[in-house]
Design a protein around this motif. Structure first.
Motif, PDB file in Angstrom:
ATOM      1  N   ALA A 229       0.920  -1.182   0.108  1.00  0.00           N
ATOM      2  CA  ALA A 229       0.185  -0.036   0.024  1.00  0.00           C
ATOM      3  C   ALA A 229       0.712   1.249   0.009  1.00  0.00           C
ATOM      4  CB  ALA A 229      -1.015   0.063   1.307  1.00  0.00           C
ATOM      5  N   LEU A 230       1.785   1.188   0.931  1.00  0.00           N
ATOM      6  CA  LEU A 230       2.789   2.301   0.760  1.00  0.00           C
ATOM      7  C   LEU A 230       3.699   2.727  -0.428  1.00  0.00           C
ATOM      8  CD1 LEU A 230       4.622   1.699   4.353  1.00  0.00           C
ATOM      9  CD2 LEU A 230       3.014   3.538   3.723  1.00  0.00           C
ATOM     10  N   SER A 233       1.246   4.031  -3.101  1.00  0.00           N
ATOM     11  CA  SER A 233       1.071   5.534  -2.889  1.00  0.00           C
ATOM     12  C   SER A 233       2.498   6.521  -3.335  1.00  0.00           C
ATOM     13  CB  SER A 233       0.690   5.877  -1.397  1.00  0.00           C
ATOM     14  OG  SER A 233       1.991   5.675  -0.597  1.00  0.00           O
ATOM     15  N   ALA A 323      -0.753   2.979   7.261  1.00  0.00           N
ATOM     16  CA  ALA A 323      -0.759   3.044   5.804  1.00  0.00           C
ATOM     17  C   ALA A 323      -1.443   4.474   5.598  1.00  0.00           C
ATOM     18  CB  ALA A 323      -1.789   1.852   5.330  1.00  0.00           C
ATOM     19  N   ARG A 324      -2.512   4.863   6.129  1.00  0.00           N
ATOM     20  CA  ARG A 324      -2.953   6.287   5.588  1.00  0.00           C
ATOM     21  C   ARG A 324      -2.103   7.344   6.050  1.00  0.00           C
ATOM     22  NH1 ARG A 324      -7.667   4.185   8.244  1.00  0.00           N
ATOM     23  NH2 ARG A 324      -7.169   5.056  10.192  1.00  0.00           N
ATOM     24  N   ALA A 327       1.075   7.317   3.563  1.00  0.00           N
ATOM     25  CA  ALA A 327       0.924   7.342   2.122  1.00  0.00           C
ATOM     26  C   ALA A 327       1.463   8.629   1.603  1.00  0.00           C
ATOM     27  CB  ALA A 327      -0.814   7.334   1.878  1.00  0.00           C
TER      28      ALA A 327
END
Ligand SMILES: [Zn+2]
Length: 328
Positions: A229-230, A233, A323-324, A327
């Motif tokens: 996920a990172l 982004s 993750a949020r 990012a």
């Protein structure tokens, strides 16, 4: 029966009888290990139900291995005695001879096993051939696929994690079988078939050793999810930096993230109260907890933080919050 299990059962029997249990709950190994796959507070005598560690699950039902919680409790909390697992040690010893290449080799071996815990015998040999420095070690991380993993002659691999979907006794509820990896089942309650293979002989296939399945592959799923996920982004993320100083590094040594999958917030709090290990190499030090544990115990992060005393500036966050926040 392993002597440690016999000793453990005798102790549980003694505590149960002393607290007025009407029957011996730990006289049969099979029945006892089945109980131990559930939080101790649900089945144990009163002292278990009342202690801070009541959420502890002692045995991984998929592979019959002791969980990280169980090993942590057994070790008495000393940092040096915490056994991530014996394979870790074996791998470190093999890597010690590889000098500056060690971090890349470590990452390659661990990431490959986490992403592909079940392979054909030929694929395992190709994997070993690709990493000649560890060619003699890699095959020892796998064992023969048990025949119990097959649906007749068909092997189904999980669409989420690549481990086998084992046939379940309850075929009505689980017609495709169930993934044996606890973290996968807890994240994705419905089975999904990634691929199907006709297997002439189970000896043609290999699965990662049970302790690797429990300590690498299961917790590895949220690690890999976070890393992917990172990267997607655009963040500068690295998997297993510096031979596992953390699970995910962000921006070099700016942020280190350890993903830890313990059923008990109290046990993980104790673990970090006793030392923060490789996270010390990073300026910001985060312990990330898979979101499903926090859904089960809303106070998980607060309990872990309070028990750990937030030693050396560590922070506890959910994997999705990490993750949020990071990012790019
Ligand atoms: Zn799975």
């Amino acid at each position: 029966m392993p002597p440690a299990l016999r000793r453990g059962m005798a102790l549980v029997s003694a505590v149960a009888l002393r607290s007025g249990f009407p029957h011996d709950i730990a006289s049969q190994a099979n029945a006892f290990t089945a109980l131990a796959t559930r939080p101790v507070g649900e089945w144990g005598p009163a002292p278990f139900a009342e202690c801070a560690e009541r959420a502890v699950i002692l045995v991984d039902p998929g592979f019959g291995s002791p969980t990280a919680d169980c090993l942590e409790l057994a070790s008495g909390g000393g940092e040096a005695s915490v056994v991530e697992d014996i394979f870790h040690e074996r791998l470190r010893t093999a890597l010690a001879a590889s000098g500056t290449e060690a971090p890349r080799l470590y990452r390659e071996v661990r990431e490959t096993i986490v992403r592909h815990p079940c392979m054909t015998k030929t694929e395992v040999l190709a994997f070993a051939y690709d990493v000649p420095e560890l060619a003699t070690d890699i095959p020892t991380f796998f064992r023969r696929l048990p025949a119990s993993a097959l649906h007749g002659r068909t092997l189904r691999l999980c669409g989420h994690c690549g481990a086998p979907l084992f046939p379940d006794r309850d075929r009505v509820s689980h017609p495709l079988g169930r993934c044996a990896v606890r973290e996968c089942r807890m994240t994705f309650p419905d089975a999904s078939v990634g691929s199907e293979h006709e297997v002439a002989s189970p000896d043609d296939w290999r699965i990662a050793d049970p302790s690797i399945m429990t300590y690498w592959v299961g917790p590895g799923l949220p690690e890999i999810w976070l890393y992917d996920a990172l990267l997607a982004s655009g963040a500068d993320a690295e998997l297993y930096p510096m031979c596992d100083a953390a699970d995910v590094g962000i921006g070099g040594t700016a942020v280190g993230v350890d993903v830890k999958s313990y059923s008990s917030a109290a046990v993980i709090g104790h673990r970090f109260a006793n030392g923060i290990g490789g996270l010390r190499a990073f300026r910001r030090r985060i312990v990330a907890i898979p979101d499903f544990w926090i859904r089960i115990d809303r106070d998980y992060l607060a309990t872990a933080a309070s028990v750990s005393g937030l030693r050396e500036g560590i922070e506890f966050m959910s994997v999705s919050a990490v993750a949020r926040e990071f990012a790019a």
